[in-house]
Scaffold this motif. Structure first.
Motif, PDB file in Angstrom:
ATOM      1  N   GLY A  39       0.796  -1.224   0.000  1.00  0.00           N
ATOM      2  CA  GLY A  39       0.000   0.000   0.000  1.00  0.00           C
ATOM      3  C   GLY A  39       0.826   1.270   0.000  1.00  0.00           C
ATOM      4  O   GLY A  39       0.281   2.362  -0.077  1.00  0.00           O
ATOM      5  N   SER A  40       2.144   1.151   0.101  1.00  0.00           N
ATOM      6  CA  SER A  40       3.002   2.329   0.013  1.00  0.00           C
ATOM      7  C   SER A  40       3.038   2.833  -1.419  1.00  0.00           C
ATOM      8  O   SER A  40       2.786   2.077  -2.362  1.00  0.00           O
ATOM      9  N   TYR A  41       3.340   4.109  -1.605  1.00  0.00           N
ATOM     10  CA  TYR A  41       3.295   4.655  -2.956  1.00  0.00           C
ATOM     11  C   TYR A  41       4.292   5.794  -3.124  1.00  0.00           C
ATOM     12  O   TYR A  41       4.775   6.384  -2.151  1.00  0.00           O
ATOM     13  N   LYS A  42       4.572   6.097  -4.390  1.00  0.00           N
ATOM     14  CA  LYS A  42       5.395   7.239  -4.742  1.00  0.00           C
ATOM     15  C   LYS A  42       4.602   8.117  -5.695  1.00  0.00           C
ATOM     16  O   LYS A  42       3.979   7.620  -6.638  1.00  0.00           O
ATOM     17  N   LYS A  43       4.627   9.427  -5.444  1.00  0.00           N
ATOM     18  CA  LYS A  43       3.841  10.374  -6.235  1.00  0.00           C
ATOM     19  C   LYS A  43       4.730  11.110  -7.230  1.00  0.00           C
ATOM     20  O   LYS A  43       5.823  11.549  -6.892  1.00  0.00           O
ATOM     21  N   TYR A  44       4.223  11.261  -8.465  1.00  0.00           N
ATOM     22  CA  TYR A  44       4.928  11.995  -9.513  1.00  0.00           C
ATOM     23  C   TYR A  44       4.027  13.121 -10.007  1.00  0.00           C
ATOM     24  O   TYR A  44       2.991  12.874 -10.632  1.00  0.00           O
ATOM     25  N   GLU A  45       4.409  14.352  -9.697  1.00  0.00           N
ATOM     26  CA  GLU A  45       3.666  15.527 -10.163  1.00  0.00           C
ATOM     27  C   GLU A  45       4.319  16.043 -11.439  1.00  0.00           C
ATOM     28  O   GLU A  45       5.503  16.367 -11.450  1.00  0.00           O
ATOM     29  N   LEU A  46       3.528  16.104 -12.505  1.00  0.00           N
ATOM     30  CA  LEU A  46       4.058  16.450 -13.821  1.00  0.00           C
ATOM     31  C   LEU A  46       3.536  17.781 -14.342  1.00  0.00           C
ATOM     32  O   LEU A  46       3.859  18.176 -15.461  1.00  0.00           O
ATOM     33  N   GLY A  47       2.705  18.472 -13.549  1.00  0.00           N
ATOM     34  CA  GLY A  47       2.241  19.793 -13.940  1.00  0.00           C
ATOM     35  C   GLY A  47       0.995  19.813 -14.802  1.00  0.00           C
ATOM     36  O   GLY A  47       0.697  20.825 -15.437  1.00  0.00           O
ATOM     37  N   PHE A  48       0.230  18.709 -14.821  1.00  0.00           N
ATOM     38  CA  PHE A  48      -0.981  18.645 -15.627  1.00  0.00           C
ATOM     39  C   PHE A  48      -2.221  18.749 -14.738  1.00  0.00           C
ATOM     40  O   PHE A  48      -2.292  18.118 -13.690  1.00  0.00           O
TER      41      PHE A  48
ATOM     42  N   ASP B 257       7.653  -3.451 -21.006  1.00  0.00           N
ATOM     43  CA  ASP B 257       8.944  -3.612 -20.322  1.00  0.00           C
ATOM     44  C   ASP B 257       8.941  -2.996 -18.924  1.00  0.00           C
ATOM     45  O   ASP B 257       9.948  -3.095 -18.205  1.00  0.00           O
ATOM     46  N   GLY B 258       7.846  -2.369 -18.531  1.00  0.00           N
ATOM     47  CA  GLY B 258       7.715  -1.815 -17.191  1.00  0.00           C
ATOM     48  C   GLY B 258       8.438  -0.513 -16.951  1.00  0.00           C
ATOM     49  O   GLY B 258       8.415   0.017 -15.836  1.00  0.00           O
ATOM     50  N   LYS B 259       9.059   0.074 -17.977  1.00  0.00           N
ATOM     51  CA  LYS B 259       9.879   1.265 -17.785  1.00  0.00           C
ATOM     52  C   LYS B 259       9.109   2.576 -17.953  1.00  0.00           C
ATOM     53  O   LYS B 259       9.515   3.608 -17.417  1.00  0.00           O
ATOM     54  N   THR B 260       8.016   2.546 -18.713  1.00  0.00           N
ATOM     55  CA  THR B 260       7.293   3.780 -19.004  1.00  0.00           C
ATOM     56  C   THR B 260       5.792   3.577 -18.824  1.00  0.00           C
ATOM     57  O   THR B 260       5.289   2.448 -18.796  1.00  0.00           O
ATOM     58  N   ILE B 261       5.072   4.695 -18.713  1.00  0.00           N
ATOM     59  CA  ILE B 261       3.613   4.690 -18.624  1.00  0.00           C
ATOM     60  C   ILE B 261       3.084   5.727 -19.608  1.00  0.00           C
ATOM     61  O   ILE B 261       3.491   6.896 -19.563  1.00  0.00           O
ATOM     62  N   ALA B 262       2.209   5.319 -20.498  1.00  0.00           N
ATOM     63  CA  ALA B 262       1.554   6.252 -21.413  1.00  0.00           C
ATOM     64  C   ALA B 262       0.298   6.796 -20.741  1.00  0.00           C
ATOM     65  O   ALA B 262      -0.363   6.094 -19.965  1.00  0.00           O
TER      66      ALA B 262
ATOM     67  N   TYR C 106       1.154  11.327 -23.760  1.00  0.00           N
ATOM     68  CA  TYR C 106       2.504  11.484 -23.229  1.00  0.00           C
ATOM     69  C   TYR C 106       3.024  10.117 -22.798  1.00  0.00           C
ATOM     70  O   TYR C 106       2.254   9.199 -22.510  1.00  0.00           O
ATOM     71  N   GLN C 107       4.355  10.003 -22.715  1.00  0.00           N
ATOM     72  CA  GLN C 107       5.003   8.797 -22.201  1.00  0.00           C
ATOM     73  C   GLN C 107       5.896   9.195 -21.025  1.00  0.00           C
ATOM     74  O   GLN C 107       6.836   9.971 -21.181  1.00  0.00           O
ATOM     75  N   PHE C 108       5.570   8.660 -19.858  1.00  0.00           N
ATOM     76  CA  PHE C 108       6.281   8.967 -18.621  1.00  0.00           C
ATOM     77  C   PHE C 108       7.324   7.890 -18.353  1.00  0.00           C
ATOM     78  O   PHE C 108       7.004   6.702 -18.292  1.00  0.00           O
ATOM     79  N   THR C 109       8.596   8.298 -18.207  1.00  0.00           N
ATOM     80  CA  THR C 109       9.681   7.374 -17.894  1.00  0.00           C
ATOM     81  C   THR C 109       9.881   7.345 -16.391  1.00  0.00           C
ATOM     82  O   THR C 109      10.224   8.368 -15.775  1.00  0.00           O
ATOM     83  N   ILE C 110       9.685   6.197 -15.774  1.00  0.00           N
ATOM     84  CA  ILE C 110       9.695   6.100 -14.317  1.00  0.00           C
ATOM     85  C   ILE C 110      11.073   6.423 -13.742  1.00  0.00           C
ATOM     86  O   ILE C 110      11.191   7.113 -12.728  1.00  0.00           O
TER      87      ILE C 110
ATOM     88  N   THR D   4      13.428   8.413 -14.740  1.00  0.00           N
ATOM     89  CA  THR D   4      13.808   9.832 -14.779  1.00  0.00           C
ATOM     90  C   THR D   4      12.747  10.752 -14.197  1.00  0.00           C
ATOM     91  O   THR D   4      13.042  11.902 -13.864  1.00  0.00           O
ATOM     92  N   GLY D   5      11.507  10.273 -14.106  1.00  0.00           N
ATOM     93  CA  GLY D   5      10.412  11.119 -13.637  1.00  0.00           C
ATOM     94  C   GLY D   5       9.986  12.155 -14.657  1.00  0.00           C
ATOM     95  O   GLY D   5       9.294  13.120 -14.311  1.00  0.00           O
ATOM     96  N   LYS D   6      10.355  11.966 -15.921  1.00  0.00           N
ATOM     97  CA  LYS D   6      10.054  12.931 -16.974  1.00  0.00           C
ATOM     98  C   LYS D   6       9.000  12.372 -17.934  1.00  0.00           C
ATOM     99  O   LYS D   6       8.905  11.160 -18.137  1.00  0.00           O
ATOM    100  N   ALA D   7       8.237  13.287 -18.540  1.00  0.00           N
ATOM    101  CA  ALA D   7       7.208  12.909 -19.506  1.00  0.00           C
ATOM    102  C   ALA D   7       7.530  13.499 -20.867  1.00  0.00           C
ATOM    103  O   ALA D   7       7.877  14.677 -20.980  1.00  0.00           O
TER     104      ALA D   7
END
Length: 219
Positions: free
Chosen positions: A48-57, A68-73, A85-89, A91-94
């Motif tokens: 149940g633990s989590y990490k948050k990524y704020e991307l400005g949207f 491959d588990g590396k990115t999220i569209a 967009y494609q988010f790279t886990i 780097t935390g960048k989209a």
């Protein structure tokens, strides 16, 4: 995870939808509102633990984890422009994948991760420049709905279905990558259809009287 009870999960975008499993089934990625904008949360499904990524949207929807588990569209809007967009886990960048005025929805990866399939109202307009300065958007047919593909390597867009009057949602790709399954209201209500990618042959798999909405396919 529950909404309306925690600062980080003010509102879960469940109807868009906004949830996707990691390929190894250990984690969930969730889009949820937090502090006036949407963020992507990667949640450990066991702890149940989590990490948050704020991307400005302001709004994020239609998450899809890559094979491959590396990115999220995902789909997000900047001003009047909803793009994929494609988010790279790591780097935390989209990175922006589509870039035009048309509405792009429901992205899903091919099994090899090299292609994204999505629904759009672009009405056959593929690889040109379509922005507010070069395209007369008020003359566009916003009800158009077809499935398209985009190569992540070349950004080339191709049209997959050619039935713009039927609303299409919830695409899944067969494990072999040879066909797409999706929901379409071609007969007036949401049902599941399968289209072969090589031949474009399409067949109805269901004939529901109450309508179907979201698909999920086991391997």
């Amino acid at each position: 995870i529950s909404s309306d009870r925690a600062l980080d999960f003010e509102d879960l975008n469940l109807l868009t939808p906004g949830i996707t499993w990691s390929p190894n089934s250990f984690s969930l990625a969730i889009a949820a509102k937090s502090g006036g904008q949407d963020a992507i949360y990667i949640v450990d499904a066991e702890k149940g633990s989590y990490k948050k990524y704020e991307l400005g949207f302001k709004h994020i929807s239609s998450l899809a984890w890559s094979p491959d588990g590396k990115t999220i569209a995902f789909v997000a809007s900047v001003n009047e422009q909803p793009d994929i967009y494609q988010f790279t886990i790591a780097t935390g960048k989209a990175e922006k994948i589509t870039n035009d005025l048309f509405s792009d929805e429901h992205p899903t990866f091919s099994p090899d991760g090299g292609t994204l399939y999505f629904v759009s109202d672009r009405d056959g307009l593929l690889n040109g420049k379509y922005d507010k300065d070069s395209y007369v958007m008020w003359e566009h047919d916003f009800k158009s709905s077809d499935i398209y593909s985009i190569s992540l390597a070349t950004k080339e867009i191709k049209q997959i279905t050619f039935d713009k009057t039927s609303k299409k949602t919830s695409i899944v790709v067969s494990p072999s990558g040879s066909s797409l399954l999706f929901v379409s209201d071609e007969n007036g209500i949401g049902n599941i259809y399968e289209q072969q990618l090589e031949t474009s042959a399409k067949s109805a798999l269901t004939n529901s009287l109450t309508g179907l909405t979201q698909l999920s396919m086991s391997k």
